[in-house]
Design a protein around this motif. Structure first.
Motif, mmCIF file in Angstrom:
data_model
loop_
_atom_site.group_PDB
_atom_site.id
_atom_site.type_symbol
_atom_site.label_atom_id
_atom_site.label_comp_id
_atom_site.label_asym_id
_atom_site.label_seq_id
_atom_site.Cartn_x
_atom_site.Cartn_y
_atom_site.Cartn_z
ATOM 1 N N LEU A 1 43.488 41.511 6.611
ATOM 2 C CA LEU A 1 44.311 40.383 7.062
ATOM 3 C C LEU A 1 43.853 39.068 6.448
ATOM 4 C CD1 LEU A 1 44.814 41.242 10.830
ATOM 5 C CD2 LEU A 1 46.569 41.176 9.055
ATOM 6 N N SER A 2 42.546 38.894 6.271
ATOM 7 C CA SER A 2 42.067 37.643 5.686
ATOM 8 C C SER A 2 42.458 37.514 4.220
ATOM 9 C CB SER A 2 40.556 37.516 5.846
ATOM 10 O OG SER A 2 39.890 38.474 5.059
ATOM 11 N N VAL A 3 42.624 38.654 3.541
ATOM 12 C CA VAL A 3 42.969 38.622 2.111
ATOM 13 C C VAL A 3 44.487 38.557 1.895
ATOM 14 C CG1 VAL A 3 42.835 39.895 -0.063
ATOM 15 C CG2 VAL A 3 40.856 39.816 1.461
ATOM 16 N N VAL A 4 45.239 39.458 2.536
ATOM 17 C CA VAL A 4 46.674 39.548 2.262
ATOM 18 C C VAL A 4 47.547 39.333 3.498
ATOM 19 C CG1 VAL A 4 46.438 41.038 0.242
ATOM 20 C CG2 VAL A 4 46.655 42.060 2.508
ATOM 21 N N GLY A 5 46.950 38.940 4.609
ATOM 22 C CA GLY A 5 47.699 38.809 5.858
ATOM 23 C C GLY A 5 48.844 37.822 5.784
ATOM 24 N N LYS A 6 48.603 36.671 5.169
ATOM 25 C CA LYS A 6 49.651 35.641 5.126
ATOM 26 C C LYS A 6 50.892 36.130 4.384
ATOM 27 C CE LYS A 6 46.585 31.733 5.651
ATOM 28 N NZ LYS A 6 46.073 30.489 5.090
ATOM 29 N N SER A 7 50.691 36.804 3.263
ATOM 30 C CA SER A 7 51.862 37.278 2.508
ATOM 31 C C SER A 7 52.571 38.409 3.258
ATOM 32 C CB SER A 7 51.463 37.712 1.105
ATOM 33 O OG SER A 7 50.527 38.763 1.155
ATOM 34 N N ILE A 8 51.809 39.248 3.945
ATOM 35 C CA ILE A 8 52.420 40.332 4.729
ATOM 36 C C ILE A 8 53.254 39.761 5.868
ATOM 37 C CG2 ILE A 8 51.914 42.233 6.311
ATOM 38 C CD1 ILE A 8 49.475 42.859 4.522
ATOM 39 N N PHE A 9 52.695 38.807 6.602
ATOM 40 C CA PHE A 9 53.433 38.220 7.717
ATOM 41 C C PHE A 9 54.627 37.402 7.237
ATOM 42 C CE2 PHE A 9 49.371 38.871 10.039
ATOM 43 C CZ PHE A 9 49.892 39.711 11.008
ATOM 44 N N ASP A 10 54.480 36.758 6.088
ATOM 45 C CA ASP A 10 55.601 35.981 5.548
ATOM 46 C C ASP A 10 56.776 36.886 5.203
ATOM 47 O OD1 ASP A 10 56.805 33.555 4.780
ATOM 48 O OD2 ASP A 10 56.289 33.913 2.686
ATOM 49 N N MET A 11 56.509 38.062 4.653
ATOM 50 C CA MET A 11 57.583 38.999 4.301
ATOM 51 C C MET A 11 58.272 39.577 5.528
ATOM 52 S SD MET A 11 56.253 41.131 0.972
ATOM 53 C CE MET A 11 54.812 41.765 1.806
ATOM 54 N N GLY A 12 57.526 39.762 6.612
ATOM 55 C CA GLY A 12 58.088 40.389 7.804
ATOM 56 C C GLY A 12 58.648 39.417 8.828
ATOM 57 N N THR A 13 58.720 38.139 8.467
ATOM 58 C CA THR A 13 59.147 37.118 9.427
ATOM 59 C C THR A 13 60.506 36.534 9.069
ATOM 60 O OG1 THR A 13 56.855 36.506 9.902
ATOM 61 C CG2 THR A 13 58.532 34.877 10.424
ATOM 62 N N THR A 14 61.347 36.404 10.087
ATOM 63 C CA THR A 14 62.601 35.671 9.941
ATOM 64 C C THR A 14 62.550 34.466 10.874
ATOM 65 O OG1 THR A 14 63.678 36.979 11.664
ATOM 66 C CG2 THR A 14 63.955 37.719 9.391
ATOM 67 N N GLN A 15 63.316 33.456 10.549
ATOM 68 C CA GLN A 15 63.321 32.259 11.380
ATOM 69 C C GLN A 15 64.738 31.763 11.593
ATOM 70 O OE1 GLN A 15 61.023 29.730 8.653
ATOM 71 N NE2 GLN A 15 62.657 28.216 8.823
ATOM 72 N N GLU A 16 64.941 31.185 12.770
ATOM 73 C CA GLU A 16 66.204 30.544 13.103
ATOM 74 C C GLU A 16 65.881 29.113 13.509
ATOM 75 O OE1 GLU A 16 68.322 32.863 16.044
ATOM 76 O OE2 GLU A 16 67.536 34.707 15.157
ATOM 77 N N ASP A 17 66.247 28.165 12.653
ATOM 78 C CA ASP A 17 65.907 26.757 12.879
ATOM 79 C C ASP A 17 67.027 26.068 13.655
ATOM 80 O OD1 ASP A 17 64.847 24.253 12.827
ATOM 81 O OD2 ASP A 17 64.840 24.047 10.644
ATOM 82 N N TYR A 18 66.667 25.483 14.785
ATOM 83 C CA TYR A 18 67.619 24.764 15.635
ATOM 84 C C TYR A 18 67.338 23.271 15.661
ATOM 85 C CZ TYR A 18 68.893 29.413 17.208
ATOM 86 O OH TYR A 18 69.320 30.720 17.243
ATOM 87 N N PHE A 19 66.743 22.731 14.636
ATOM 88 C CA PHE A 19 66.444 21.331 14.412
ATOM 89 C C PHE A 19 65.332 20.811 15.314
ATOM 90 C CE2 PHE A 19 67.306 16.690 14.859
ATOM 91 C CZ PHE A 19 67.020 16.337 13.562
ATOM 92 N N ILE A 20 65.394 21.048 16.615
ATOM 93 C CA ILE A 20 64.347 20.555 17.512
ATOM 94 C C ILE A 20 63.326 21.640 17.860
ATOM 95 C CG2 ILE A 20 65.718 18.677 18.470
ATOM 96 C CD1 ILE A 20 66.296 20.448 20.902
ATOM 97 N N PHE A 21 63.630 22.880 17.559
ATOM 98 C CA PHE A 21 62.692 23.986 17.708
ATOM 99 C C PHE A 21 63.135 25.106 16.778
ATOM 100 C CE2 PHE A 21 66.024 25.019 20.701
ATOM 101 C CZ PHE A 21 66.154 26.396 20.610
ATOM 102 N N THR A 22 62.235 26.066 16.557
ATOM 103 C CA THR A 22 62.535 27.196 15.679
ATOM 104 C C THR A 22 62.106 28.484 16.358
ATOM 105 O OG1 THR A 22 62.148 25.796 13.746
ATOM 106 C CG2 THR A 22 62.172 28.163 13.374
ATOM 107 N N VAL A 23 62.930 29.517 16.225
ATOM 108 C CA VAL A 23 62.599 30.845 16.741
ATOM 109 C C VAL A 23 62.153 31.706 15.562
ATOM 110 C CG1 VAL A 23 63.462 32.904 17.902
ATOM 111 C CG2 VAL A 23 64.271 30.643 18.619
ATOM 112 N N TYR A 24 60.933 32.245 15.671
ATOM 113 C CA TYR A 24 60.370 33.101 14.631
ATOM 114 C C TYR A 24 60.297 34.522 15.159
ATOM 115 C CZ TYR A 24 58.822 28.743 12.477
ATOM 116 O OH TYR A 24 58.779 27.507 11.917
#
Length: 99
Positions: free
Chosen positions: A48-71
């Protein structure tokens, strides 16, 4: 006069919420650190310390509602489950976790 003050207060609150809406990279950092903290396996922490950020970035979607975001981070296909969090006021609040 009361109406003007209410409108100004409303605008200030919306502005503060929009400026403190955390970014996707902040979420990826947060979920990576949270997962590393929960792991008791030294090998998993190392991966996780080596490749965790890229793994989580690929598996994450976001819905931005301007005042908050759902991940939503979905790793149910690899047996790690799904986490849904709300980002608001530069914080992340987990609202559901399925394993």
């Amino acid at each position: 006069m009361k109406r003007l003050v209410s409108i100004i207060l409303f605008i200030v609150v919306i502005y503060v919420l929009s400026e403190t809406n955390p970014t996707r990279s902040e979420y990826v950092d947060w979920i990576n650190h949270k997962t590393m903290d929960q792991s008791s396996n030294l090998l998993q922490k190392g991966v996780l310390s080596v490749v965790g950020k890229s793994i989580f970035d690929m598996g994450t979607t976001q819905e931005d509602y301007f005042i908050f975001t759902v991940y939503k981070t979905d790793f149910s296909k690899v047996g790690m489950g799904e986490v849904t969090s709300v980002g608001i006021f530069n914080r992340f609040i987990p609202i559901s976790s399925k394993e």
